[in-house]
Design a protein around this motif. Structure first.
Motif, mmCIF file in Angstrom:
data_model
loop_
_atom_site.group_PDB
_atom_site.id
_atom_site.type_symbol
_atom_site.label_atom_id
_atom_site.label_comp_id
_atom_site.label_asym_id
_atom_site.label_seq_id
_atom_site.Cartn_x
_atom_site.Cartn_y
_atom_site.Cartn_z
ATOM 1 N N PHE A 155 -32.600 -2.943 -32.495
ATOM 2 C CA PHE A 155 -33.822 -2.224 -32.444
ATOM 3 C C PHE A 155 -34.182 -1.513 -33.505
ATOM 4 O O PHE A 155 -35.609 -1.810 -33.873
ATOM 5 N N TRP A 169 -48.021 3.363 -27.943
ATOM 6 C CA TRP A 169 -46.613 3.673 -28.215
ATOM 7 C C TRP A 169 -45.877 2.963 -27.354
ATOM 8 O O TRP A 169 -44.792 2.601 -27.607
ATOM 9 N N VAL A 181 -40.419 -3.833 -28.703
ATOM 10 C CA VAL A 181 -39.270 -3.665 -29.621
ATOM 11 C C VAL A 181 -38.132 -3.786 -28.715
ATOM 12 O O VAL A 181 -37.094 -4.381 -29.163
ATOM 13 N N SER A 182 -38.004 -3.091 -27.751
ATOM 14 C CA SER A 182 -36.752 -2.983 -26.819
ATOM 15 C C SER A 182 -36.436 -4.499 -26.338
ATOM 16 O O SER A 182 -35.127 -4.691 -26.262
ATOM 17 N N TYR A 242 -43.410 -1.532 -37.390
ATOM 18 C CA TYR A 242 -44.130 -0.491 -38.088
ATOM 19 C C TYR A 242 -44.986 -1.070 -39.263
ATOM 20 O O TYR A 242 -46.071 -0.571 -39.821
ATOM 21 N N THR A 268 -36.157 -4.357 -35.734
ATOM 22 C CA THR A 268 -37.529 -4.886 -35.107
ATOM 23 C C THR A 268 -38.460 -3.650 -35.313
ATOM 24 O O THR A 268 -39.720 -3.892 -35.610
ATOM 25 N N ALA A 269 -38.016 -2.272 -34.949
ATOM 26 C CA ALA A 269 -38.949 -1.269 -35.134
ATOM 27 C C ALA A 269 -39.616 -1.413 -36.478
ATOM 28 O O ALA A 269 -40.769 -0.850 -36.481
ATOM 29 N N GLY A 272 -45.363 -0.539 -27.529
ATOM 30 C CA GLY A 272 -44.614 -0.954 -28.538
ATOM 31 C C GLY A 272 -43.245 -0.822 -28.666
ATOM 32 O O GLY A 272 -42.495 -1.560 -29.045
ATOM 33 N N CYS A 273 -42.965 0.285 -28.135
ATOM 34 C CA CYS A 273 -41.579 0.382 -27.726
ATOM 35 C C CYS A 273 -40.807 -0.103 -26.719
ATOM 36 O O CYS A 273 -39.654 -0.740 -26.998
#
Length: 186
Positions: free
Chosen positions: A48, A5, A12-13, A56, A51-52, A8-9
């Motif tokens: 953001f 996680w 994505v950022s 997902y 892209t998130a 992934g964050c």
């Protein structure tokens, strides 16, 4: 799981920041005034979020695909290997076997003794014996010989399915072992 996680964050950022910088560079390259912080923050938030969502959806689709491929490996006739392991792995969920019990059942089907199984698994012989007892109870079989015979019959049945898919006969339907007791002739 938390590392995934966090990774992934962060990813994505970074992607959202790159998209924001590209848009700012091309949209405001010739503008005399620099964009306000609200515009930069809004663009970053928008990128953001987009892209998130894409990440997902891609991850859930990939997970669904992996699960489907695993099921296809264990489904009859789906290019699965015709082997004793396949028979045990196909029946283990129906019988309610744990992974350890399925492993022991595979070793028994291959003809290993209790002491050999215990040595290979790094466990005590009593553990293997108790696991075998649970395997027999859950499967409805009464002995290692019935287990070996059942697995062998299923392997033959699987081989026939590949040759003649129209004539599918399950060993359990043809020779039900559950509830079958030895009859003594007096």
């Amino acid at each position: 799981m938390s590392r995934i996680w966090v990774f992934g964050c962060v990813l994505v950022s970074v992607i959202a920041a790159l998209k924001t910088l590209l848009v700012l560079h091309f949209a405001f390259a010739e503008a005399e005034a620099a964009p306000s912080m609200a515009v930069v923050s809004g663009l970053f938030a928008l990128f953001f979020a987009l892209t998130a969502v894409v990440a997902y959806v891609a991850c859930t689709q990939l997970a669904r695909h992996v699960v489907q491929k695993r099921k296809e490996k264990l489904a009859p006739g789906m290019s699965e290997p015709i082997a004793k392991e396949t028979v045990i792995l196909r029946h283990a969920p129906d019988w309610g076997l744990s992974q350890a019990e399925a492993d022991v059942a595979i070793f028994v089907a291959k003809g290993f003794s209790n002491s050999e199984i215990a040595e290979m698994r790094g466990s005590a012989i009593t553990t293997v014996k108790s696991q075998l007892g649970r395997i027999y109870q859950k499967s409805g079989l009464e002995s290692r010989y019935q287990l070996i015979a059942f697995v062998t019959d299923e392997v033959v049945s699987m081989a026939r399915e590949v040759e003649e898919p129209a004539t599918k006969i399950s060993t359990q339907d043809a020779l039900p072992l559950v509830g079958r007791r030895k009859q003594h002739v007096a």
